[in-house]
Design a protein around this motif. Sequence first.
Motif, PDB file in Angstrom:
ATOM      1  N   PRO A 187       0.842  -1.206   0.000  1.00  0.00           N
ATOM      2  CA  PRO A 187       0.000   0.000   0.000  1.00  0.00           C
ATOM      3  C   PRO A 187       0.874   1.253   0.000  1.00  0.00           C
ATOM      4  N   GLY A 188       0.578   2.162  -0.898  1.00  0.00           N
ATOM      5  CA  GLY A 188       1.352   3.393  -0.995  1.00  0.00           C
ATOM      6  C   GLY A 188       2.352   3.384  -2.135  1.00  0.00           C
ATOM      7  N   ILE A 189       2.630   2.195  -2.692  1.00  0.00           N
ATOM      8  CA  ILE A 189       3.542   2.124  -3.836  1.00  0.00           C
ATOM      9  C   ILE A 189       2.712   1.859  -5.088  1.00  0.00           C
ATOM     10  N   ALA A 190       2.357   2.929  -5.770  1.00  0.00           N
ATOM     11  CA  ALA A 190       1.616   2.810  -7.025  1.00  0.00           C
ATOM     12  C   ALA A 190       2.617   2.707  -8.173  1.00  0.00           C
ATOM     13  N   GLN A 191       2.104   2.629  -9.399  1.00  0.00           N
ATOM     14  CA  GLN A 191       2.980   2.470 -10.557  1.00  0.00           C
ATOM     15  C   GLN A 191       3.998   3.604 -10.666  1.00  0.00           C
ATOM     16  N   GLY A 192       3.560   4.835 -10.369  1.00  0.00           N
ATOM     17  CA  GLY A 192       4.462   5.974 -10.470  1.00  0.00           C
ATOM     18  C   GLY A 192       5.624   5.879  -9.491  1.00  0.00           C
ATOM     19  N   ASN A 193       5.319   5.519  -8.229  1.00  0.00           N
ATOM     20  CA  ASN A 193       6.381   5.386  -7.240  1.00  0.00           C
ATOM     21  C   ASN A 193       7.287   4.196  -7.544  1.00  0.00           C
ATOM     22  N   ALA A 194       6.698   3.106  -8.066  1.00  0.00           N
ATOM     23  CA  ALA A 194       7.504   1.944  -8.433  1.00  0.00           C
ATOM     24  C   ALA A 194       8.480   2.302  -9.552  1.00  0.00           C
ATOM     25  N   ALA A 195       8.024   3.116 -10.508  1.00  0.00           N
ATOM     26  CA  ALA A 195       8.905   3.545 -11.595  1.00  0.00           C
ATOM     27  C   ALA A 195      10.037   4.420 -11.060  1.00  0.00           C
ATOM     28  N   ARG A 196       9.722   5.291 -10.099  1.00  0.00           N
ATOM     29  CA  ARG A 196      10.755   6.137  -9.503  1.00  0.00           C
ATOM     30  C   ARG A 196      11.796   5.286  -8.779  1.00  0.00           C
ATOM     31  N   LEU A 197      11.336   4.262  -8.050  1.00  0.00           N
ATOM     32  CA  LEU A 197      12.265   3.369  -7.366  1.00  0.00           C
ATOM     33  C   LEU A 197      13.112   2.595  -8.371  1.00  0.00           C
ATOM     34  N   ALA A 198      12.483   2.163  -9.457  1.00  0.00           N
ATOM     35  CA  ALA A 198      13.217   1.389 -10.472  1.00  0.00           C
ATOM     36  C   ALA A 198      14.346   2.218 -11.073  1.00  0.00           C
ATOM     37  N   ARG A 199      14.090   3.507 -11.284  1.00  0.00           N
ATOM     38  CA  ARG A 199      15.135   4.374 -11.836  1.00  0.00           C
ATOM     39  C   ARG A 199      16.320   4.506 -10.882  1.00  0.00           C
ATOM     40  N   ALA A 200      16.054   4.293  -9.577  1.00  0.00           N
ATOM     41  CA  ALA A 200      17.131   4.345  -8.590  1.00  0.00           C
ATOM     42  C   ALA A 200      17.733   2.963  -8.335  1.00  0.00           C
ATOM     43  N   GLY A 201      17.344   1.972  -9.161  1.00  0.00           N
ATOM     44  CA  GLY A 201      17.897   0.630  -9.018  1.00  0.00           C
ATOM     45  C   GLY A 201      17.179  -0.250  -8.015  1.00  0.00           C
ATOM     46  N   ILE A 202      15.997   0.203  -7.538  1.00  0.00           N
ATOM     47  CA  ILE A 202      15.202  -0.583  -6.569  1.00  0.00           C
ATOM     48  C   ILE A 202      14.083  -1.255  -7.352  1.00  0.00           C
ATOM     49  N   ALA A 203      14.286  -2.512  -7.725  1.00  0.00           N
ATOM     50  CA  ALA A 203      13.336  -3.193  -8.599  1.00  0.00           C
ATOM     51  C   ALA A 203      12.518  -4.263  -7.894  1.00  0.00           C
ATOM     52  N   ASP A 204      12.886  -4.624  -6.670  1.00  0.00           N
ATOM     53  CA  ASP A 204      12.150  -5.679  -5.964  1.00  0.00           C
ATOM     54  C   ASP A 204      12.171  -5.407  -4.466  1.00  0.00           C
TER      55      ASP A 204
END
Length: 414
Positions: A187-204
Motif C-alpha cells: 500500500p502506498g507504492i503505485a505504478q508511479g512510485n515503483a517507476a521512480r524506485l526502479a530508476r534508482a535501481g530498486i526493482a524488488d
Amino acid sequence: MRKPTGLERLYVDFDSFFASAEQHLQPHLRGKPVGVIPVDSEHTGLIAASREAKAKGIKRGTFVRDARRQCPDLVLVTARHELYVDLHKDIIRTIETVVPVKAVCSIDEMLCALLPAEWSRALDIGRRVKEAIAAGIGPTLTCSVGLGPNDLLAKIAAEMEKPDGLVALHPDDLPGRLLSLDLTDIPGIAQGNAARLARAGIADMEALWRLQPKELRRLWGSVEGERLWMGLHGYTVERPETQRRMFGHGRVLPSDWRSLNGAYAAARVLLAKAAARMRRAGFSARTLSLWLTDRNSAGWYGEERFRPTWDDPSLLASLSRLFLHAEREEMHRSRSVHVALHDLVPLGEIEDDLFDHTPEAQLKRRMEYLSTIADRLNGTHRKTLLHWGPWVTIPGGYAGAKIAFNRIPDAEDF
C-alpha cells in the motif's frame, strides 16, 4: 518510536465487496459471474467483479462492452450504495461481538487493536471474526484477515491470500514473506512510485528492504518514504491527524447531458449535496471551484472567493456566475463536472455582526436559517423535498452519496 514484539493489529478486508454484497442480497446471483456498474450504460466501467467474473479475466474498471465479450453470461447489476452502507454497519456490529473495531478504513476494510493478553491467540481471534461474519451475516460475504505488529503489515497480510485468507506477519519473522511480494503489492507504492524506485535501481522487495530510512525518504521526496520504511520494518508509525480540506462532488455526464446547460443542471445538484455535507460537519467555505472537462481531460476551471458562506442560495448564485464565465470563454460542452467547497472555516469561528441590520445581512441570515431547515427536512425523510430552484435527477443517481475509497456516506446523503 516503538517496535512491537507481538501481533497487535488485526485487519479485515472483504473480498469483492460490492459484487459479493449483491450476491448476498440476491441469492439467485450466487455462483454466477456478477459485475457491478455505477450507471446502466454500455459506456461505463465495472466498479466490482465477483469471484466468478474474476476467474474469467474480468476486473474492476473493465468496460461493459469488453466484459460482455469476455463473459457472455455476465450479470450486470447497478450499484445500490445505500444497501451497501447498511450492510457495512451490520458487519461492524458483527465484528465487534469478537473484538472492538479501532478504525474504519473504507466501506470494506476495518482495523482492530488487540490487547497484549490477546497477542498469543491472535490467529484464533482472526478465525473467530471470520466465523462470526459467516454466522451473523452469511457465507456469501467472505473476508480476508491479516495480523501484524502494525497497521501496514496487518493490511499487507490481509491481501496476501485473498480470497478468504488468514495470514499473520509476526515481527520475529520479518522480512520473511514480504520478499515474495511485488513492489506494487505494498500500500502506498503505485505504478508511479515503483517507476521512480526502479530508476534508482530498486526493482524488488529485497532491494527495498536493504535501504535505510533516510534513503527511502530522499527517493520518495517526502517523509512518507521514511514512514513506509518504518512500517515495513515493524515499527509503529504515528501520523498527524488529518484535517478536512474540502467538500466536493463530481460526475462523468452521459452523452445527452454534455451541453453546458446539462453540466449546469448537474452541478447545481452536486453543489447542494456538498453544501449540505459541509453544514452537517460544521463548516463554511470561502471558495467555490468548478471544473469542466472535455473528452481529452482538458477543459475549463474557475473559482470564486467570498466571505465565509454556507447557505445554498449564496453558493448557487456563485455557481451561476462561474458558468457565465465558462460560457463567455466558449466552453460549450463538458464530459464531466466537478464542484468543490474549500478554504474551510469552522462555523464556531465566524464572527457575525449582530448589529448589522442592513437588508443584505438580514437576507443572508434568513437564507442560512432556511438552509438549515431544508437539511433537517431532507435528512428526516432521506430524500430531497426542499431545494432552491430547479432540481434534476442525474443519471446514475446517488448525487453526493456514492461510496468513495475513504468515505462512507451518511444516511442523510441519500
